[in-house]
Design an enzyme around this catalytic site. Structure first.
Site, PDB file in Angstrom:
ATOM      1  N   GLU A  23      26.352 -27.984  57.649  1.00 33.38           N
ATOM      2  CA  GLU A  23      25.190 -28.697  57.437  1.00 33.38           C
ATOM      3  C   GLU A  23      25.014 -29.690  57.921  1.00 33.38           C
ATOM      4  OE1 GLU A  23      26.900 -29.129  52.893  1.00 33.38           O
ATOM      5  OE2 GLU A  23      25.550 -27.331  52.298  1.00 33.38           O
ATOM      6  N   GLU A  35      30.783 -19.921  51.973  1.00 35.58           N
ATOM      7  CA  GLU A  35      30.874 -20.397  50.641  1.00 35.58           C
ATOM      8  C   GLU A  35      30.205 -19.937  49.771  1.00 35.58           C
ATOM      9  OE1 GLU A  35      29.918 -24.613  50.665  1.00 35.58           O
ATOM     10  OE2 GLU A  35      30.830 -24.955  52.866  1.00 35.58           O
TER      11      GLU A  35
HETATM   12  C1  GAL Z   1      28.322 -26.813  50.823  1.00 34.93           C
HETATM   13  C2  GAL Z   1      28.960 -27.908  51.060  1.00 34.93           C
HETATM   14  C3  GAL Z   1      30.596 -27.948  51.445  1.00 34.93           C
HETATM   15  C4  GAL Z   1      30.451 -28.605  49.584  1.00 34.93           C
HETATM   16  C5  GAL Z   1      30.209 -28.044  48.885  1.00 34.93           C
HETATM   17  C6  GAL Z   1      29.421 -28.614  46.786  1.00 34.93           C
HETATM   18  O1  GAL Z   1      26.975 -26.919  50.571  1.00 34.93           O
HETATM   19  O2  GAL Z   1      29.099 -27.681  52.744  1.00 34.93           O
HETATM   20  O3  GAL Z   1      30.914 -28.903  51.851  1.00 34.93           O
HETATM   21  O4  GAL Z   1      29.057 -30.003  49.794  1.00 34.93           O
HETATM   22  O5  GAL Z   1      28.181 -27.558  49.013  1.00 34.93           O
HETATM   23  O6  GAL Z   1      30.453 -28.685  46.793  1.00 34.93           O
END
Ligand code: GAL
Length: 991
Positions: free
Chosen positions: A423, A502
């Site tokens: 990010e 993620e």
């Molecule tokens: C993503 C980010 C993580 C964390 C997650 C939400 O966008 O890469 O670091 O913030 O969201 O918990």
């Protein structure tokens, strides 16, 4: 602040004086000394306040002591400031590259002894493995250098400053600096020297750096060494005794690849390592090499020629007492736990971990995506204006970060992908990082999720893509474009392997739908799995004023800006307790699949390359959860990617109980991460004889009544239950509310899949708007017959015309009592409901109801979109073990598909309840808790829950799914609970 100081703190270039190029973190026999331990410490509120302390004669006796490594905000009981948690936001003004003058500054000093023998050393190097965020070093009053890059190693040449005997090292650390703008990861801000400090003697004729690149091809291995050493250091010898390798290179020019005719490959499943040494006359380096080849072929990511499916987690370094300070024992146990839960991959979100973690990953076996220490998410707030990722002033900082990342860890076979960061928008500096990696390491692909259109990275990656979107990525529909992509860019991205870097945001109770993602991976080979967000909660152990311990989250330390409990989003609670989501994950990711077919079961090995020789298969048959037979299943060896059809054992079917067969695949021998017998995969087969549910007895002769009577063991006053089985009991009352989960509170946009969601508004807000947490009742009628009682209630909330009619019929049926509740919503309800249930209060009376034994799904809580870990069986638990201690209290404890429930008080049985399936065969679930949903919803932390002596039993005809909307998609339509008519039927026997 002086302009010189200000220029230093806001300098975007990464400090001066640290040695370059960066090198591997090696295990060498050259002498070294740990400078970990107590240091003198002084904290100042600003970068300027403190008087100079670098002079060797400075008297620091009045200073405090602090352990190194540590974070100063976690030492000193609050005297050194407090941790700050933000997700995206910068906890300082967006004024890059400047930071406020209020910049906590820690001064560290310690003495060390330089052994006399070290005078032979050619150089003396001082290494810092992690300091947050900017620091300067002096030795014996001599300025050595400065560095930033908190989670990266920095080495300094201190040869000319040290002397035999006593020396003093001084370090000044600023919490904030220009670097803070590129270290905006979603985690606590934790300043200080938090990783090891080591003094290293570099011998003349030593090895500066070594890289043993390995490859594997059909049983053959190759070691391609890169040795960095002075010409005078040669000859250099590579030894791998187990493989009979002893290769001497007389000069640098002679160094050439070494082929090994027969090796076992390294994989996450069989992490075969070989001990190797690389030596000169002066120094010997020890490495553990694993042979493996990483490649991308078309849209496939392959290791040793076979497709990899990542069953991964995002792993932050976090510990409730130590923060990001590494503890090897704890990390090893954590990794072993991952293995026990079928996790096979780690993304080191969002920075390189302590270097020892990679040794552990090599040894225990994980596919690792090693990520650079980089995130600039706070620039999102200003539409990415000024984002360092595209600003030439930051190019050197970006390159320095990626060089330090790759160089430090390049030897690890477990690392199969490099990741540029997280990010940080997009821009030319990221592209430059990628180009540098490609030039330095031609083998391992480069990942960066923010490169949406795939301009400079090798893998297509997304976070929190919904199931339909993931499916679209996996399919070849050339007409559909991918997020943020033109048709041509979409085609480019579809030509690459895809990962979800993620997904499945595991905040609080949830997520749902692990299984839907998993299913796609098996249908679309381009999809290579993903990494759950995230492995563990980041709670910090704190105490209330009265000394009650709890796990603190954002806001608990009085931060000016913070993001609350968004830092509690792991599958493991802060205290290492696996949440039900981790059990669900394990079941979904299990590497063995069972498909029952008549009297046979097809057993498929879904692994990358390991066969099933490490597994044993056990079976057992249960009647209503009671074991009646068990044995071992003879399963021939199944190689990776193959299936075997195996006859089932003879299953004794009971005429009057449910008959279930369970098969477990267990470890045949102990592994480094689990004992022999550890269950790797499970499946169940229902072989029950069909038994109809008792029909509802039609009654006539109802007449109005005051409703004060006794039916069996139940006593009623005014139509309401007051006693049951000799105990005070009230209820049932309609319960439509559940204490909102973090996902229920989420309002993220990914709602297009569900007509139940309102964009930008959380389900919890809709429930509160409709008053589901504050329902009131108007009794419309009470009627009875000789052996039955019937009440009709209209249930509704203040300021609402919506209502639910609830008809409750109590009747005596033989020696049991039946309760049948018909629940019927009025027209006009527009949202989903959290649950359709009835609640009983079980006040203390003589002794509290404090446990349950049940036949149904268990042992853990389960919800409609998280049922894979639940199996049918007989279970028991104390009331406190029926709930999960989520950091922010919320819905917990629902056990689905109940057949029989016995409530207990200590060792005594209090009540036996049988749940009769409804006319569709659906069974209710139950929750036994010390608190009502309303009480749970009112608490911000577990310690805020009131002390009670009343227990609450809720029987739910249905519950809403969990979803992932705290950060991702809402509940899938199939699992969303729409207001609808439901029946709950219970048979109750007093004991
Ligand atoms: C993503 C980010 C993580 C964390 C997650 C939400 O966008 O890469 O670091 O913030 O969201 O918990």
């Amino acid at each position: 602040m002086s302009s010189e100081l200000s220029a230093y703190v806001s300098d975007t270039t990464p400090g001066r004086g640290a040695l370059r190029p960066a090198r591997s973190w090696l295990h060498s026999d050259a002498p070294s000394r740990s400078l970990n331990g107590p240091w003198r410490f002084r904290l100042s509120p600003t970068a300027t306040a403190a008087e100079d302390f670098t002079d060797e004669g400075f008297d620091d006796r009045g200073w405090d002591s602090i352990p190194v490594p540590s974070h100063w905000v976690l030492e000193g009981d609050g005297a050194n400031g407090r941790p700050i948690y933000t997700n995206i936001r910068f906890p300082f003004p967006i004024d890059p590259p400047h930071v406020p003058d209020e910049n906590p500054t820690g001064d560290y000093r310690r003495h060390f002894d330089l052994p006399a023998e070290w005078s032979d050393a050619e150089r003396v190097v001082l290494r810092f493995d992690g300091v947050e965020s900017l620091f300067t070093v002096w030795v014996n009053g001599v300025g050595i250098g400065a560095a930033s890059g908190s989670r990266l190693a920095h080495e300094f040449d201190v040869t000319s400053a040290v002397r035999p005997g006593d020396n003093v090292v001084a370090v000044r650390v600023h919490q904030w600096s220009a670097a803070s703008y590129v270290e905006d990861q979603d985690q606590w801000w934790l300043p200080g020297i938090f990783r090891d400090v080591t003094l290293i003697a570099r011998p003349a004729g030593g090895i500066e750096d070594v890289w043993l690149r390995t490859s594997f091809d059909h049983g053959r291995g190759r070691v391609d060494a890169e040795v960095t050493a002075e010409a005078s250091a040669f000859p250099v010898t590579l030894r791998i005794p187990e493989l009979g390798v002893e290769q001497v290179w007389a000069t640098a020019a002679e160094v050439a690849p070494v082929d090994v005719a027969e090796v076992e490959p390294w994989s996450a499943e069989r992490p075969r390592l070989y001990d190797a040494t690389v030596s000169t006359a002066a120094e010997s380096i020890t490495l553990r090499v694993g042979f493996r080849t990483v490649e991308i072929r078309g849209d496939r990511f392959l290791v040793n020629g076979r497709r990899v499916v990542f069953h991964g987690v995002n792993r932050h370094e976090t510990h409730p007492e130590r923060g990001r300070v590494f503890d090897e024992q704890h990390a090893r146990e954590d990794l072993a736990r991952m293995k026990r839960f079928n996790v096979n991959a780690i993304r080191t979100s969002h920075y390189p971990p302590h270097p020892r973690l990679l040794d552990l990953a090599d040894e225990l076996g994980f596919w690792v995506v090693l990520e650079c220490d980089l995130e600039t998410h706070g620039f999102d707030k200003v539409d990415w204006v000024g984002n360092p990722s595209d600003d030439p002033a930051w190019r050197e900082a970006y390159l320095d970060r990626i060089r330090r990342t790759v160089e430090r860890d390049k030897n690890h076979p477990s690392i199969v992908i490099w990741s540029l960061g997280n990010e940080a928008g997009t821009g030319s500096n990221l592209a430059a990082m990628s180009a540098w990696v490609h030039a330095r390491d031609a083998e391992r692909p480069v990942h960066y999720e923010g490169d949406y259109t795939g301009e400079y990275t090798d893998i297509y990656s997304r976070m929190y893509a919904s199931v339909p979107e993931t499916e679209e990525i996996g399919s070849d529909d050339a007409r559909s474009t991918l997020m943020n992509c033109t048709p041509a860019q979409s085609a480019r991205q579809r030509g690459k392997p895809f990962i979800l870097c993620e997904y499945a945001h595991a905040m609080g109770n949830g997520p749902g739908a692990f299984d839907q993602y998993e299913e796609l991976v098996h249908r679309h080979p381009r999809l290579h799995g993903g990494f759950v967000w995230e492995w563990r909660d980041h709670g910090i152990l704190a105490e209330t004023p009265d000394g009650t311990p709890y796990y603190a989250y954002g806001g608990d330390f009085g931060e000016v800006v913070h993001d609350g409990n968004f830092v509690m989003d792991g599958m493991l609670l802060s205290n290492d307790v696996p949440t039900p989501s981790l059990h669900e994950y394990k079941a979904v990711a299990q590497p063995v699949r069972f498909v029952f077919d008549g009297d046979k079961v097809a057993i498929s090995n879904l692994r990358h390359s390991a066969d099933t020789s490490d597994l044993r298969f056990r079976w057992r048959v249960e009647h209503d959860g009671t074991p009646v037979d068990a044995g071992d299943l003879e399963v021939p060896l199944v190689t990776a990617g193959e299936s075997g059809l195996v006859p089932l054992p003879r299953i004794p079917v009971s005429p009057d109980a449910e008959t279930w067969l369970t098969i477990d695949a267990v470890l045949a021998e102990a592994a480094a991460w689990a004992p022999e017998g550890h269950v790797v995969a499970t499946a169940q087969l229902d072989r029950s004889a069909r038994r109809p549910a008792p029909a509802v007895r039609h009654r006539t002769g109802w007449r109005p009544d005051a409703g004060t009577l006794t039916l069996g063991t139940a006593g009623f006053v005014g139509g309401s239950l007051v006693r049951l089985a000799g105990r005070p009991v009230t209820g049932p009352r309609l319960e439509l509310f559940r204490a909102p989960t973090d996902n229920d509170e989420g309002a993220s946009d990914g709602v297009e899949e569900s007509d139940a969601s309102v964009a930008g508004v959380s389900s919890a807000d809709l429930w509160r708007r409709d008053g589901l947490h504050r329902l009131t009742t108007r009794r419309l009628s009470v009627e009875r017959t000789a052996d039955a009682l019937r009440t009709l209630d209209r249930v509704s909330a203040a300021d609402s015309a919506l209502s639910v009619m609830v008809e409750s019929v109590w009747s005596v049926e033989g020696d049991e009592l039946e309760l049948r509740v018909e629940i019927e919503p009025s027209g006009g309800w527009r949202t989903v409901w959290p649950r359709i249930g009835i609640r009983f209060e079980l006040p203390d009376g003589t002794a509290p109801v404090d446990g349950a034994e049940w036949f149904g799904l268990g042992p853990h809580e389960s919800y409609p979109d998280s049922l894979r870990a639940a199996r049918t069986g007989r279970f028991s638990a104390g009331i406190d073990d029926l709930s999960v201690d989520y950091a922010r209290p919320q819905e917990t404890g629902h056990r689905s598909r109940l057949r029989h429930l016995t409530l207990r008080s200590g060792d005594a049985e209090v009540l036996r309840i049988t749940a009769v399936p409804d006319r569709h065969g659906r069974r209710p679930g139950f929750t036994l808790s010390r608190h009502t949903p309303q009480q749970i919803a009112a608490a911000g932390h577990p310690f805020e829950l009131p002390d009670t002596t009343t227990s609450h039993l809720i029987v739910d005809a249905a519950q809403h799914g969990l979803g992932s909307r705290a950060c991702g998609p809402d509940v899938w339509p199939e699992f969303a609970l729409r207001p609808e008519a439901r029946t709950i039927r219970l048979r109750i026997a007093g004991v």
